[in-house]
Design a protein around this motif. Structure first.
Motif, short mmCIF file in Angstrom:
data_model
loop_
_atom_site.label_atom_id
_atom_site.label_comp_id
_atom_site.label_asym_id
_atom_site.label_seq_id
_atom_site.Cartn_x
_atom_site.Cartn_y
_atom_site.Cartn_z
N ALA A 1 0.84 -1.21 0.00
CA ALA A 1 0.00 0.00 0.00
C ALA A 1 0.87 1.25 0.00
O ALA A 1 0.53 2.26 -0.65
N GLN A 2 2.00 1.19 0.70
CA GLN A 2 2.92 2.33 0.71
C GLN A 2 3.66 2.45 -0.62
O GLN A 2 3.78 3.54 -1.19
N GLN A 3 4.12 1.30 -1.14
CA GLN A 3 4.88 1.29 -2.40
C GLN A 3 4.04 1.81 -3.57
O GLN A 3 4.57 2.45 -4.49
N LEU A 4 2.74 1.56 -3.53
CA LEU A 4 1.84 1.98 -4.61
C LEU A 4 1.25 3.37 -4.38
O LEU A 4 0.50 3.87 -5.20
N GLY A 5 1.60 3.97 -3.25
CA GLY A 5 1.11 5.32 -2.96
C GLY A 5 -0.32 5.38 -2.50
O GLY A 5 -0.96 6.44 -2.51
N TYR A 6 -0.86 4.25 -2.01
CA TYR A 6 -2.26 4.20 -1.63
C TYR A 6 -2.56 4.95 -0.34
O TYR A 6 -3.66 5.49 -0.17
N ASP B 1 17.58 -13.99 -4.57
CA ASP B 1 16.90 -14.82 -5.57
C ASP B 1 15.48 -14.31 -5.83
O ASP B 1 14.52 -14.79 -5.23
N PRO B 2 15.34 -13.33 -6.73
CA PRO B 2 14.02 -12.76 -7.04
C PRO B 2 13.02 -13.80 -7.52
O PRO B 2 11.82 -13.68 -7.26
N ALA C 1 7.57 -6.86 -8.33
CA ALA C 1 8.26 -5.71 -8.92
C ALA C 1 7.99 -4.42 -8.14
O ALA C 1 8.79 -3.48 -8.20
N LYS C 2 6.88 -4.37 -7.42
CA LYS C 2 6.53 -3.17 -6.66
C LYS C 2 7.13 -3.15 -5.25
O LYS C 2 7.16 -2.12 -4.60
#
Length: 344
Positions: free
Chosen positions: A56-61, A287-288, A277-278
């Motif tokens: 939620a923080q990474q997406l700016g919500y 190891d992604p 990715a977000k």
């Protein structure tokens, strides 16, 4: 717990002082009540069970909903609860268990948005265990890792031990954290077994080989939840706070819930690759691909509507009562441990 109106001015004064002290470090912190950053203590931020809080923080919500948020990464749920009790965070991203634990102590701690419908806890055996462990029965006297003593991973271990006719303290509990520290403890045999969460489980399996990691129980699926808890949904990771804070900050609580619900919707409608990715790169470790796979496996465990169901709450209470005399003896009003008001 009875309300304490007299405490509120003091709480506000403490919050204002903390806000001024960290003004340079916290964006959006102000002397006005509506502009203060909400401090959320997370019981192990890299763990997938708390992914919606960070996503939620990474997406700016949060910003979009109109609330400033500062996330604080803590070792485990018990540490996050302690931080809230001590006043260093306002809200906890932790397990619903703790609201019942606090209600038994006559303190109203209330869950207001549910993020996880399966606990997603895994009891795994270290490939370098000091003794042969084929079942929960073999854990007597063994060193078993949990994120932190008193956390939900610890509660789960005690549940399993008592289910198998042992005392809740039959195993020696070791706090090993939840991410890379847990992987290292298991890989090196510093503990014989551990209650783990993803991505740590998947990372350990990749490092030593999936066949080398024996899973004694797995609640990442509905089947596992049904086997271990006897219900199809079991509220796990939630946002919770003191009732006083919720009553003093209803708009902020509603905005937090709105942001998390939007993150849950994003998880439901996007691929694991898009979600990964977000997220902060360091959460994937080295190891992604393993991180992405773990998210794919976890997707079904996330809640859809943020609500807690009465039968799920009752199941959690039943589990905790089985090994915690304090909870078993207390007159716990489950209706005081959660509200769906903020996710309407």
């Amino acid at each position: 717990m009875a309300h304490h109106p007299a405490r509120r001015p003091l709480r506000s004064a403490v919050a204002a002082a903390a806000c001024l002290a960290t003004l340079a470090a916290v964006s959006g912190c102000s002397s006005g009540g509506g502009g203060d950053a909400v401090r959320i203590g997370v019981g192990g931020q890299p763990l997938l069970v708390y992914l919606p809080t960070t996503l939620a923080q990474q997406l700016g919500y949060y910003k979009e909903a109109g609330v400033q948020v500062r996330l604080e990464d803590l070792q485990g749920g018990s540490k996050a609860l302690q931080a809230m009790q001590g006043g260093s965070v306002d809200v906890v991203s932790g397990y619903y268990d703790h609201t019942i634990q606090m209600q038994a102590k006559h303190r109203d701690v209330v869950s207001f948005v549910n993020m996880l419908r399966y606990p997603s806890l895994v009891l795994a055996v270290s490939p370098k265990a000091s003794k042969k462990i084929d079942s929960v029965d073999d854990l007597k006297g063994a060193k078993v890792g949990v994120t932190a003593p008193g956390s939900s991973t610890d509660f789960f271990l005690k549940k399993l031990l008592t289910d198998h006719g042992m005392k809740a303290d039959a195993a020696s509990v070791q706090g090993i954290g939840g991410d890379s520290t847990a992987v290292a403890a298991m890989e090196q045999g510093r503990v014989d077994a551990a209650v783990m969460l993803d991505p740590a489980v998947s990372q350990l399996q990749k490092r030593v080989g999936a066949k080398e990691v024996k899973l004694l129980t797995d609640t990442r699926t509905e089947k596992g939840v049904q086997e271990d808890f006897g219900v199809s949904t079991y509220p796990a990771a939630v946002l919770y706070s003191d009732r006083d804070w919720l009553e003093d900050h209803p708009d902020q609580a509603r905005k937090l819930a709105k942001a998390v619900l939007k993150a849950l919707k994003y998880i439901d409608t996007h691929s694991a690759k898009e979600i990964a990715a977000k997220m902060p790169r360091q959460y994937a470790g080295d190891d992604p691909a393993v991180y992405e796979k773990a998210i794919a496996q976890a997707k079904d465990a996330y809640a859809k509507d943020g609500r807690i169901q009465a039968d799920g709450a009752a199941a959690v209470h039943k589990v905790l009562s089985a090994f915690t005399p304090e909870i078993a003896k207390a007159d716990v009003d489950l209706k005081k441990t959660y509200t769906n008001e903020y996710v309407k």
